[in-house]
Design a protein around this motif. Sequence first.
Motif, PDB file in Angstrom:
ATOM      1  N   ARG A  40     -13.515   7.876   1.415  1.00 25.07           N
ATOM      2  CA  ARG A  40     -12.864   8.094   2.712  1.00 25.07           C
ATOM      3  C   ARG A  40     -12.007   6.913   3.158  1.00 25.07           C
ATOM      4  NH1 ARG A  40     -17.867   9.652   6.298  1.00 25.07           N
ATOM      5  NH2 ARG A  40     -18.945   8.346   4.757  1.00 25.07           N
ATOM      6  N   ALA A  41     -11.956   5.855   2.347  1.00 23.67           N
ATOM      7  CA  ALA A  41     -11.104   4.698   2.649  1.00 23.67           C
ATOM      8  C   ALA A  41     -10.678   4.059   1.339  1.00 23.67           C
ATOM      9  CB  ALA A  41     -11.853   3.681   3.515  1.00 23.67           C
ATOM     10  N   GLU A  42      -9.457   3.520   1.325  1.00 26.79           N
ATOM     11  CA  GLU A  42      -8.944   2.828   0.144  1.00 26.79           C
ATOM     12  C   GLU A  42      -9.223   1.332   0.277  1.00 26.79           C
ATOM     13  OE1 GLU A  42      -4.812   3.664  -0.440  1.00 26.79           O
ATOM     14  OE2 GLU A  42      -5.210   5.628  -1.335  1.00 26.79           O
ATOM     15  N   LEU A  43     -10.023   0.810  -0.626  1.00 30.08           N
ATOM     16  CA  LEU A  43     -10.322  -0.613  -0.653  1.00 30.08           C
ATOM     17  C   LEU A  43      -9.689  -1.231  -1.886  1.00 30.08           C
ATOM     18  CD1 LEU A  43     -12.250   0.335   1.537  1.00 30.08           C
ATOM     19  CD2 LEU A  43     -14.012  -1.153   0.573  1.00 30.08           C
ATOM     20  N   CYS A  44      -9.194  -2.442  -1.735  1.00 27.56           N
ATOM     21  CA  CYS A  44      -8.469  -3.107  -2.810  1.00 27.56           C
ATOM     22  C   CYS A  44      -9.208  -4.364  -3.254  1.00 27.56           C
ATOM     23  CB  CYS A  44      -7.071  -3.508  -2.344  1.00 27.56           C
ATOM     24  SG  CYS A  44      -6.067  -2.132  -1.767  1.00 27.56           S
ATOM     25  N   ALA A  45      -8.797  -4.870  -4.409  1.00 31.09           N
ATOM     26  CA  ALA A  45      -9.316  -6.136  -4.914  1.00 31.09           C
ATOM     27  C   ALA A  45      -8.222  -6.818  -5.723  1.00 31.09           C
ATOM     28  CB  ALA A  45     -10.548  -5.915  -5.794  1.00 31.09           C
ATOM     29  N   PRO A  46      -8.253  -8.139  -5.806  1.00 34.14           N
ATOM     30  CA  PRO A  46      -7.288  -8.818  -6.676  1.00 34.14           C
ATOM     31  C   PRO A  46      -7.666  -8.611  -8.134  1.00 34.14           C
ATOM     32  CG  PRO A  46      -8.832 -10.392  -5.757  1.00 34.14           C
ATOM     33  CD  PRO A  46      -9.142  -9.081  -5.113  1.00 34.14           C
ATOM     34  N   ARG A  80      -2.880  -6.939  -5.879  1.00 28.92           N
ATOM     35  CA  ARG A  80      -3.991  -6.158  -5.329  1.00 28.92           C
ATOM     36  C   ARG A  80      -3.909  -4.748  -5.890  1.00 28.92           C
ATOM     37  NH1 ARG A  80      -4.737 -10.646  -4.228  1.00 28.92           N
ATOM     38  NH2 ARG A  80      -5.236 -11.634  -2.228  1.00 28.92           N
ATOM     39  N   VAL A  81      -5.064  -4.202  -6.252  1.00 28.39           N
ATOM     40  CA  VAL A  81      -5.113  -2.840  -6.782  1.00 28.39           C
ATOM     41  C   VAL A  81      -6.205  -2.069  -6.050  1.00 28.39           C
ATOM     42  CG1 VAL A  81      -4.219  -3.416  -9.070  1.00 28.39           C
ATOM     43  CG2 VAL A  81      -6.674  -3.590  -8.634  1.00 28.39           C
ATOM     44  N   ILE A  82      -6.043  -0.747  -5.993  1.00 27.34           N
ATOM     45  CA  ILE A  82      -6.999   0.111  -5.296  1.00 27.34           C
ATOM     46  C   ILE A  82      -8.142   0.459  -6.249  1.00 27.34           C
ATOM     47  CG2 ILE A  82      -7.303   2.321  -4.126  1.00 27.34           C
ATOM     48  CD1 ILE A  82      -4.259   2.197  -3.511  1.00 27.34           C
ATOM     49  N   LEU A  83      -9.372   0.246  -5.809  1.00 32.06           N
ATOM     50  CA  LEU A  83     -10.539   0.517  -6.647  1.00 32.06           C
ATOM     51  C   LEU A  83     -10.982   1.967  -6.492  1.00 32.06           C
ATOM     52  CD1 LEU A  83     -12.704  -2.697  -6.118  1.00 32.06           C
ATOM     53  CD2 LEU A  83     -10.816  -2.295  -7.711  1.00 32.06           C
ATOM     54  N   HIS A  84     -11.499   2.527  -7.581  1.00 32.71           N
ATOM     55  CA  HIS A  84     -12.039   3.871  -7.534  1.00 32.71           C
ATOM     56  C   HIS A  84     -13.362   3.871  -6.773  1.00 32.71           C
ATOM     57  CE1 HIS A  84      -9.025   5.553 -10.123  1.00 32.71           C
ATOM     58  NE2 HIS A  84      -9.278   4.687 -11.064  1.00 32.71           N
ATOM     59  N   PHE A 102      -8.366   1.097 -12.347  1.00 35.83           N
ATOM     60  CA  PHE A 102      -7.998   1.019 -10.941  1.00 35.83           C
ATOM     61  C   PHE A 102      -6.709   1.783 -10.729  1.00 35.83           C
ATOM     62  CE2 PHE A 102      -6.592  -2.957 -13.055  1.00 35.83           C
ATOM     63  CZ  PHE A 102      -5.217  -2.808 -12.943  1.00 35.83           C
ATOM     64  N   VAL A 103      -6.336   1.949  -9.470  1.00 41.17           N
ATOM     65  CA  VAL A 103      -5.097   2.637  -9.117  1.00 41.17           C
ATOM     66  C   VAL A 103      -4.105   1.599  -8.638  1.00 41.17           C
ATOM     67  CG1 VAL A 103      -4.022   4.372  -7.634  1.00 41.17           C
ATOM     68  CG2 VAL A 103      -6.343   4.714  -8.475  1.00 41.17           C
ATOM     69  N   MET A 104      -2.907   1.647  -9.175  1.00 40.19           N
ATOM     70  CA  MET A 104      -1.869   0.703  -8.781  1.00 40.19           C
ATOM     71  C   MET A 104      -1.316   1.099  -7.412  1.00 40.19           C
ATOM     72  SD  MET A 104       1.625  -0.086 -10.845  1.00 40.19           S
ATOM     73  CE  MET A 104       2.990  -0.995 -10.115  1.00 40.19           C
ATOM     74  N   PRO A 105      -1.277   0.162  -6.461  1.00 42.38           N
ATOM     75  CA  PRO A 105      -0.707   0.501  -5.153  1.00 42.38           C
ATOM     76  C   PRO A 105       0.792   0.745  -5.243  1.00 42.38           C
ATOM     77  CG  PRO A 105      -1.165  -1.839  -5.288  1.00 42.38           C
ATOM     78  CD  PRO A 105      -1.725  -1.222  -6.530  1.00 42.38           C
ATOM     79  N   SER A 106       1.377   1.154  -4.132  1.00 38.63           N
ATOM     80  CA  SER A 106       2.783   1.553  -4.130  1.00 38.63           C
ATOM     81  C   SER A 106       3.714   0.353  -4.239  1.00 38.63           C
ATOM     82  CB  SER A 106       3.096   2.350  -2.859  1.00 38.63           C
ATOM     83  OG  SER A 106       2.332   3.510  -2.823  1.00 38.63           O
ATOM     84  N   LEU A 138     -13.199  -7.965  -1.712  1.00 39.49           N
ATOM     85  CA  LEU A 138     -12.528  -6.731  -1.294  1.00 39.49           C
ATOM     86  C   LEU A 138     -11.556  -6.965  -0.144  1.00 39.49           C
ATOM     87  CD1 LEU A 138     -15.530  -4.235  -1.448  1.00 39.49           C
ATOM     88  CD2 LEU A 138     -13.800  -4.697  -3.190  1.00 39.49           C
ATOM     89  N   PHE A 139     -10.465  -6.195  -0.170  1.00 37.77           N
ATOM     90  CA  PHE A 139      -9.437  -6.242   0.858  1.00 37.77           C
ATOM     91  C   PHE A 139      -9.105  -4.820   1.293  1.00 37.77           C
ATOM     92  CE2 PHE A 139      -8.965 -10.227  -1.314  1.00 37.77           C
ATOM     93  CZ  PHE A 139      -8.440 -11.118  -0.376  1.00 37.77           C
ATOM     94  N   VAL A 140      -8.471  -4.713   2.449  1.00 40.67           N
ATOM     95  CA  VAL A 140      -7.975  -3.426   2.944  1.00 40.67           C
ATOM     96  C   VAL A 140      -6.528  -3.641   3.364  1.00 40.67           C
ATOM     97  CG1 VAL A 140      -8.322  -1.509   4.552  1.00 40.67           C
ATOM     98  CG2 VAL A 140     -10.282  -2.898   3.811  1.00 40.67           C
ATOM     99  N   SER A 141      -5.636  -2.756   2.937  1.00 46.74           N
ATOM    100  CA  SER A 141      -4.227  -2.913   3.287  1.00 46.74           C
ATOM    101  C   SER A 141      -4.031  -2.670   4.779  1.00 46.74           C
ATOM    102  CB  SER A 141      -3.361  -1.945   2.479  1.00 46.74           C
ATOM    103  OG  SER A 141      -3.554  -0.616   2.919  1.00 46.74           O
ATOM    104  N   SER A 142      -2.990  -3.275   5.328  1.00 41.44           N
ATOM    105  CA  SER A 142      -2.711  -3.082   6.757  1.00 41.44           C
ATOM    106  C   SER A 142      -2.407  -1.617   7.043  1.00 41.44           C
ATOM    107  CB  SER A 142      -1.544  -3.966   7.186  1.00 41.44           C
ATOM    108  OG  SER A 142      -0.368  -3.642   6.464  1.00 41.44           O
TER     109      SER A 142
END
Length: 234
Positions: A40-46, A80-84, A102-106, A138-142
């Motif tokens: 339910r939320a996209e979390l990222c990591a380096p 930063r990439v989006i984790l599954h 992982f999923v590559m962000p835009s 972990l990070f969250v995009s703005s």
Amino acid sequence: MMAATNNVTPIEREYYRLSEAASALSLSEDDLLHLGATGRAELCAPVLNEATYSWGKFTPHLVQRPDLDVIVIWFSPSDRVILHKEDLARIESTGAARITSFVMPSEPLPEYAGEWFSHDEMTPEIYAQMASTEKKHLFVSSAEVKRLRAESLARSHDTLGEGERATLQRQIAALALVLAEKSSKYAKGDRPNGSQIAEAVDELLSWLPDANTRGVSKSNIRANISAGIGLLNG
């Protein structure tokens, strides 16, 4: 001599640490991590391991094309990439996970790739695994923080009191009774046929691609007709 000032204008960040994002959303870190672990939320990591990562022509998530070139991109810790959600669930339950996809962000893709690839389906075949990732990484995009805040506001505005909900259910039941009176198709004995009415509403909404259909699923319509009938008979 000019007096020092503490009025520093904050910068607009692209990513916020999990703790900062959670604070901005009035959630705990564990709550926000759980949203990620349940999709339910996209979390990222380096990308903690500098390495070459590849999207091949036979990656399962991509459209298969015999003429598709392999995309090879160098990632470093600045990316930063989006984790599954499965990996986020491992971090939630065990405290850490070694990320293997992982999923590559835009971000801009090579020109030759843009025609065939969709960012929300891009999962790389990794030549080198990422280092073990923990909650502190972990990070969250703005953009995701803004989306989650908007969802939270929408939920708060949609919350009905018990009396308001009962009033709306009576109104829905009354409209269903009118339909049943006008057409036997929408009647079942002396009661509205909730299933037929729900099917008709669903078909009508399918003709309106821009309609906001949140909360008007067939099961919700049937349930509210039934509840409203009960309230009218009570």
